[in-house]
Design an enzyme around this catalytic site. Structure first.
Site, mmCIF file in Angstrom:
data_model
loop_
_atom_site.group_PDB
_atom_site.id
_atom_site.type_symbol
_atom_site.label_atom_id
_atom_site.label_comp_id
_atom_site.label_asym_id
_atom_site.label_seq_id
_atom_site.Cartn_x
_atom_site.Cartn_y
_atom_site.Cartn_z
ATOM 1 N N HIS A 202 -19.610 8.146 1.067
ATOM 2 C CA HIS A 202 -20.178 9.072 2.212
ATOM 3 C C HIS A 202 -20.047 10.641 2.089
ATOM 4 C CE1 HIS A 202 -16.802 9.711 5.255
ATOM 5 N NE2 HIS A 202 -16.328 8.793 4.324
ATOM 6 N N THR A 238 -15.796 -10.609 -0.130
ATOM 7 C CA THR A 238 -17.345 -10.443 -0.758
ATOM 8 C C THR A 238 -17.549 -9.249 -0.848
ATOM 9 O OG1 THR A 238 -17.495 -12.567 0.393
ATOM 10 C CG2 THR A 238 -19.543 -11.108 -0.075
ATOM 11 N N CYS A 326 -10.573 13.925 10.371
ATOM 12 C CA CYS A 326 -9.792 12.897 10.900
ATOM 13 C C CYS A 326 -8.710 13.256 11.896
ATOM 14 C CB CYS A 326 -9.253 12.319 9.621
ATOM 15 S SG CYS A 326 -10.491 11.977 8.363
HETATM 16 C C1 LIG Z 1 -9.650 13.902 0.746
HETATM 17 C C2 LIG Z 1 -10.052 12.512 1.254
HETATM 18 N N1 LIG Z 1 -9.543 11.557 0.961
HETATM 19 C C3 LIG Z 1 -9.818 10.257 1.616
HETATM 20 C C4 LIG Z 1 -10.675 10.370 2.852
HETATM 21 C C5 LIG Z 1 -10.881 8.933 3.246
HETATM 22 O O1 LIG Z 1 -12.316 8.602 2.916
HETATM 23 P P1 LIG Z 1 -13.073 7.542 3.669
HETATM 24 O O2 LIG Z 1 -13.700 8.049 5.026
HETATM 25 O O3 LIG Z 1 -14.050 7.030 2.794
HETATM 26 O O4 LIG Z 1 -12.033 6.368 4.269
HETATM 27 C C6 LIG Z 1 -11.284 11.431 3.050
HETATM 28 C C7 LIG Z 1 -12.339 11.727 4.282
HETATM 29 O O5 LIG Z 1 -11.915 12.394 5.062
HETATM 30 C C8 LIG Z 1 -10.893 12.658 2.354
HETATM 31 O O6 LIG Z 1 -11.446 13.875 2.524
#
Ligand SMILES: Cc1ncc(COP(=O)(O)O)c(C=O)c1O
Length: 390
Positions: A202, A238, A326
């Protein structure tokens, strides 16, 4: 004007060509890739074609790729799976000081609750780690070093090959999180010398909930899940066939236009940085000017809180982010900027603009127009900033 999306490091829109590639597997091609009948076989063929496409891009064998639900899961499998595999013999980990939470939190869990030693590799003011410093942290008990490739907050691109030269010599496994770098800078697992590498769909105009973990042939890690033989028992469940097909298509497209996107976005980044630093006094660039993912521009505006800037920009139709999405909502400055030695007041005043394929010079000109009065207004409301300027 249409809203301007400058948060491509949080996520990206799905490319229409990716949607088109996925649709058959959400419609008539709904088979379970483990079934032996024709529906299952068709799904299995699509799955293996996707594996080959991705393997071709990162220069590994298809058999070295394991599909997951995304970056967080890939990172957790790498960190926890290695630790659980080695826990009887080796109980020390090294992580990067600027890792994503998907690496830091499993590592901290192992440290706080499972008796593992944990050291964080420091970075310099541009977010770069040094191989010499890494060598000092490795002990005879170290089972894993996990250092990200491209940083999600600043865009700094680590010299992973220099770091893996150290771990290879010491017989220690190396994992890198390439979630933000893949499709934007070259990612070749052989050149990087990594044992494991995480990626997700994504961030590269693919679907959410679809990612992969490269595990070099011969590397042993313990599974975190049990319940089936999928992905050679390393990730039972799956497979998300449509998501995996979308991931492969997205990566194929990203790789095809990687160099032209890089050049265009580098020029746009330099243009924006120059204009905005002229238009607003007293601002700091937290992103490096070289060895970078150019679409990521992290700037600090002392005297104005990052969160307030984001909200004001939102009212003007511009979507950006303070730190990583996040952790948005947390009031403390990002651990990434803190690790780079950015002082508290600058860390709290940071904004990340992450450009993408659709970002144009007109978009950035609009930001250059609306941002200075926002900063001026917020600074006027900050007594400490006014005092510091008096
Ligand atoms: C450097 C990094 N690692 C891991 C992730 C997590 O990925 P996912 O959203 O696909 O779980 C992110 C998403 O913000 C990211 O920027």
């Amino acid at each position: 004007m249409e809203p301007i999306y400058l948060d491509h490091n949080a996520t990206t829109p799905v490319d229409p060509a990716v949607v088109e590639a996925m649709l058959p597997f959400l419609n008539e091609g709904y088979g379970n890739a483990s079934s032996v009948h024709m529906f299952g076989r068709d799904a299995k063929v699509a799955l293996e074609q996707a594996r080959e496409t991705i393997a071709g891009v990162i220069n590994c064998e298809p058999s070295e790729l394991y599909f997951t639900s995304g970056g967080t899961e890939s990172d957790n499998i790498a960190v926890l799976g290695t630790a659980y595999q080695y826990r009887k013999k080796k109980t020390h980990l090294v992580g990067g000081a600027t890792e994503h939470h998907a690496v830091i939190e499993p590592a901290e869990h192992l440290h706080h609750h499972e008796g593992f030693g944990l050291d964080l590799l420091p970075v310099d003011s541009e977010g770069f780690a040094s191989a010499t410093e890494l060598a000092k942290l490795i002990t005879d008990h170290t089972c894993l070093v996990s250092i990200m490739h491209g940083n999600n907050e600043t865009g700094s691109v680590q010299d992973i090959a220099a770091l893996t030269a150290v771990t290879r010599e010491r017989g220690v496994l190396f994992h890198t999180d390439a979630v933000q770098s893949i499709g934007k800078v070259e990612v070749d697992v052989k050149q990087l010398g990594v044992d494991m590498l995480s990626l997700t769909g994504h961030k590269i105009y693919g679907p959410k909930g679809s990612g992969a973990l490269f595990i070099r042939q011969g590397v042993k890690i313990a599974p975190l899940f049990y319940g089936g033989a999928h992905e050679k028992k390393r990730r039972p469940g799956t497979e998300n066939v449509a998501g995996i097909v979308g991931l492969a298509k997205a990566l194929e497209i990203a790789e095809k236009q990687r160099e032209s996107d890089f050049t265009r976005l580098s020029e746009l980044a330099d243009y924006f940085i120059e204009k905005i630093t002229t238009a607003v006094p007293d601002i700091y660039l937290n992103s490096p000017r070289t060895r970078r993912i150019p679409q990521t521009i992290n700037l600090s505006f002392p005297g104005a809180e990052g969160e307030s800037i984001i909200l004001s920009l939102d009212l003007k139709g511009v979507a950006a982010s303070s730190g990583s999405a996040c952790t948005s909502g947390a009031t403390e400055p990002s651990h990434v900027l803190t690790a780079m030695g950015v002082p508290l007041e600058r860390g709290q005043a940071a904004v990340r603009f992450s450009m993408g394929r659709v970002t144009t010079r007109e978009h950035m000109d609009y930001v250059i127009e609306v941002l200075p009065p926002i900063i001026e207004r917020l600074r006027a409301m900050s007594p400490t900033y006014r005092q510091s300027q008096a």
